[in-house]
Design a protein around this motif. Structure first.
Motif, PDB file in Angstrom:
ATOM      1  N   LEU A 147      39.831  48.603  51.277  1.00 51.24           N
ATOM      2  CA  LEU A 147      39.818  48.346  49.844  1.00 51.24           C
ATOM      3  C   LEU A 147      39.964  46.867  49.555  1.00 51.24           C
ATOM      4  O   LEU A 147      39.239  46.311  48.721  1.00 51.24           O
ATOM      5  N   GLU A 148      40.882  46.210  50.240  1.00 51.47           N
ATOM      6  CA  GLU A 148      41.120  44.798  49.967  1.00 51.47           C
ATOM      7  C   GLU A 148      39.885  43.970  50.283  1.00 51.47           C
ATOM      8  O   GLU A 148      39.521  43.060  49.522  1.00 51.47           O
ATOM      9  N   VAL A 149      39.209  44.289  51.378  1.00 53.07           N
ATOM     10  CA  VAL A 149      37.996  43.551  51.743  1.00 53.07           C
ATOM     11  C   VAL A 149      36.916  43.773  50.693  1.00 53.07           C
ATOM     12  O   VAL A 149      36.248  42.832  50.257  1.00 53.07           O
ATOM     13  N   ARG A 150      36.725  45.035  50.266  1.00 55.92           N
ATOM     14  CA  ARG A 150      35.714  45.325  49.247  1.00 55.92           C
ATOM     15  C   ARG A 150      36.002  44.556  47.971  1.00 55.92           C
ATOM     16  O   ARG A 150      35.094  44.017  47.335  1.00 55.92           O
ATOM     17  N   ARG A 151      37.252  44.515  47.589  1.00 50.73           N
ATOM     18  CA  ARG A 151      37.586  43.847  46.330  1.00 50.73           C
ATOM     19  C   ARG A 151      37.391  42.336  46.422  1.00 50.73           C
ATOM     20  O   ARG A 151      36.986  41.700  45.443  1.00 50.73           O
ATOM     21  N   ILE A 152      37.656  41.763  47.575  1.00 47.61           N
ATOM     22  CA  ILE A 152      37.426  40.334  47.754  1.00 47.61           C
ATOM     23  C   ILE A 152      35.935  40.042  47.688  1.00 47.61           C
ATOM     24  O   ILE A 152      35.486  39.115  47.004  1.00 47.61           O
ATOM     25  N   VAL A 153      35.131  40.851  48.374  1.00 45.13           N
ATOM     26  CA  VAL A 153      33.682  40.670  48.349  1.00 45.13           C
ATOM     27  C   VAL A 153      33.152  40.841  46.931  1.00 45.13           C
ATOM     28  O   VAL A 153      32.356  40.039  46.438  1.00 45.13           O
ATOM     29  N   GLY A 154      33.594  41.895  46.255  1.00 45.61           N
ATOM     30  CA  GLY A 154      33.108  42.175  44.916  1.00 45.61           C
ATOM     31  C   GLY A 154      33.489  41.132  43.902  1.00 45.61           C
ATOM     32  O   GLY A 154      32.733  40.867  42.948  1.00 45.61           O
ATOM     33  N   SER A 155      34.638  40.498  44.084  1.00 38.35           N
ATOM     34  CA  SER A 155      35.104  39.512  43.101  1.00 38.35           C
ATOM     35  C   SER A 155      34.151  38.327  42.980  1.00 38.35           C
ATOM     36  O   SER A 155      34.112  37.667  41.934  1.00 38.35           O
ATOM     37  N   ALA A 156      33.367  38.057  44.008  1.00 37.95           N
ATOM     38  CA  ALA A 156      32.484  36.891  44.002  1.00 37.95           C
ATOM     39  C   ALA A 156      31.355  37.017  42.990  1.00 37.95           C
ATOM     40  O   ALA A 156      30.676  36.026  42.693  1.00 37.95           O
ATOM     41  N   ARG A 157      31.137  38.220  42.451  1.00 39.10           N
ATOM     42  CA  ARG A 157      30.063  38.427  41.485  1.00 39.10           C
ATOM     43  C   ARG A 157      30.590  38.823  40.109  1.00 39.10           C
ATOM     44  O   ARG A 157      29.872  39.404  39.301  1.00 39.10           O
ATOM     45  N   MET A 158      31.834  38.455  39.832  1.00 36.49           N
ATOM     46  CA  MET A 158      32.437  38.756  38.536  1.00 36.49           C
ATOM     47  C   MET A 158      32.874  37.461  37.857  1.00 36.49           C
ATOM     48  O   MET A 158      33.373  36.547  38.516  1.00 36.49           O
ATOM     49  N   LEU A 159      32.677  37.404  36.529  1.00 32.30           N
ATOM     50  CA  LEU A 159      32.889  36.155  35.793  1.00 32.30           C
ATOM     51  C   LEU A 159      33.583  36.437  34.465  1.00 32.30           C
ATOM     52  O   LEU A 159      33.192  37.347  33.725  1.00 32.30           O
ATOM     53  N   PHE A 160      34.554  35.634  34.155  1.00 35.36           N
ATOM     54  CA  PHE A 160      35.341  35.767  32.927  1.00 35.36           C
ATOM     55  C   PHE A 160      34.474  35.604  31.670  1.00 35.36           C
ATOM     56  O   PHE A 160      33.546  34.803  31.634  1.00 35.36           O
TER      57      PHE A 160
END
Length: 404
Positions: free
Chosen positions: A339-352
């Motif tokens: 889960l932690e790895v997925r969330r780190i990877v996924g965070s790179a494509r999210m923007l405030f």
């Protein structure tokens, strides 16, 4: 301040003065109209209201200088510690206009937006950066010629403070899976311009029933459903297979696409019409998209980052399956990634983002909930460390929009 610690708002709207004046000249939606102000403290002064859809509450919503005055935008940014905003014209853009008028107005508004951004202050901590950048407009209306669309993209590419385009879901009248748009996708993919996909029409208003609920159901549910349908149609049409470098940013955290992506993949796999159409499992394409972090809750943002982060597990190593073979998702592999790895990877494509100036506080206050809740949500996502949170707040946007 280090660049990676900047706060960058990618979802911030404006009705430029030229556009607001145009809406005031209209007698049907979309339009801006005046009426007596019911507030007894207004001393009989009128107020302006915005009506953007025929089927929304007839009194529309209040509108004022915060929608077009750049100083009001900058004051809002200063109040909330926002360093840079990527400004986009608010819906309904040019959808309601004839093609010739849309082409002319798009070019004028793009020039206006370039001026709006280029004459804004520079960032004190990074003087090479302006505080405002923008998404341009294309004349995406029924009967628009391809020459007009491509000419407007060429114009945007000459305006250095415009780093993308904002786009609704209608295209040139038949949606974003329309084969007629293929040259547009090709040029946008080659140019590096970011496509900000934003809803406007929602879904059939009859779904909301007869109970008076203001704007709640169309905005909370209709907008995300519209985005989900539009981007799914693009995926099914193979746009992202043909143009893998196309940068698409989805409003409101992608609507319901992250939640329904596995159901979508299953339906594709069981439908003979589309089973062999795509090069990859449907879940793969979430890793090709960008998502604003306008979800208002840490749990929702965490789930979206999970869905993005597992996308690599659904990439077909043989991206050209033979006829009828279809694409099989690698579910076991996705479960094997923590889960932690997925969330780190996924965070790179999210923007405030904030969706300013919509959703203002109902009471006078210094802080807008749309800012506070979205920042609190980023800060509260389990599995995101300081590096990931800083990237979502601003670092990802600096990279995506080429702001050094």
């Amino acid at each position: 301040m280090a660049a990676q610690r900047l706060l960058v708002d990618v979802h911030s709207h404006v009705y430029l003065p030229r556009y607001a004046s145009f809406l005031r000249s209209r007698t049907s939606a979309p339009r801006i109209f005046s009426r007596p102000n019911p507030n007894p403290l207004a001393n009989g002064k009128s107020e302006e209201r915005l009506l953007i859809l025929d089927n929304e509450p007839s009194v529309g919503r209040p509108i004022g200088p915060q929608y077009w005055d750049r100083e009001e935008k900058l004051k809002f940014m200063d109040r909330h510690g926002i360093d840079i905003s990527i400004i986009s014209s608010a819906n309904p853009w040019l959808d309601f206009l004839p093609a010739s008028t849309a082409h002319e107005l798009a070019r004028e508004l793009n020039t206006d937006l370039e001026t709006y951004c280029s004459t804004a202050p520079s960032l004190a901590s990074a003087p090479s950066l302006k505080r405002l950048y923008g998404f341009g407009l294309l004349p995406l209306v029924t009967f628009a010629s391809m020459t007009s669309l491509l000419d407007t993209i060429d114009q945007i590419l000459t305006l250095p403070h415009l780093r993308g385009i904002i786009m609704g879901t209608k295209g040139v009248g038949r949606g974003l899976d329309d084969p007629a748009l293929e040259p547009v996708w090709h040029v946008l993919a080659q140019s590096g311009l970011v496509v900000f996909l934003h809803p406007h029409y929602g879904v059939d208003g009859q779904a909301w029933g007869e109970q008076e609920n203001g704007h709640v159901l169309p905005l909370a549910l209709g907008f995300p459903f519209e985005t989900t349908t539009a981007i799914t149609r693009m995926i099914l049409s193979g746009v992202f297979d043909r143009h893998p470098t196309l940068h698409v940013l989805l409003a409101h955290s992608g609507g319901t696409l992250p939640l329904l992506s596995s159901r979508l993949a299953s339906c594709i796999a069981h439908d003979p019409i589309v089973a062999s159409r795509l090069q990859h499992d449907a879940r793969h394409y979430l890793g090709k998209l960008y998502f604003d972090a306008v979800a208002y809750g840490a749990e929702e943002l965490g789930f979206v980052s999970d869905a993005i982060g597992r996308a690599g597990a659904f990439t077909n190593p043989n991206p050209n399956p033979s006829e009828g073979e279809g694409v099989v998702g690698h579910t076991a592999n996705s479960r094997g990634v923590g889960l932690e790895v997925r969330r780190i990877v996924g965070s790179a494509r999210m923007l405030f983002g904030t969706d300013h100036p919509f959703f203002p506080p109902l009471e006078e206050t210094e802080r807008w909930m749309s800012v506070v809740e979205n920042l609190d949500a980023i800060d509260g996502v389990d599995g995101w460390g300081q590096e990931e949170k800083d990237a979502v707040r601003g670092g990802n946007a600096l990279k995506l929009f080429g702001l050094s």
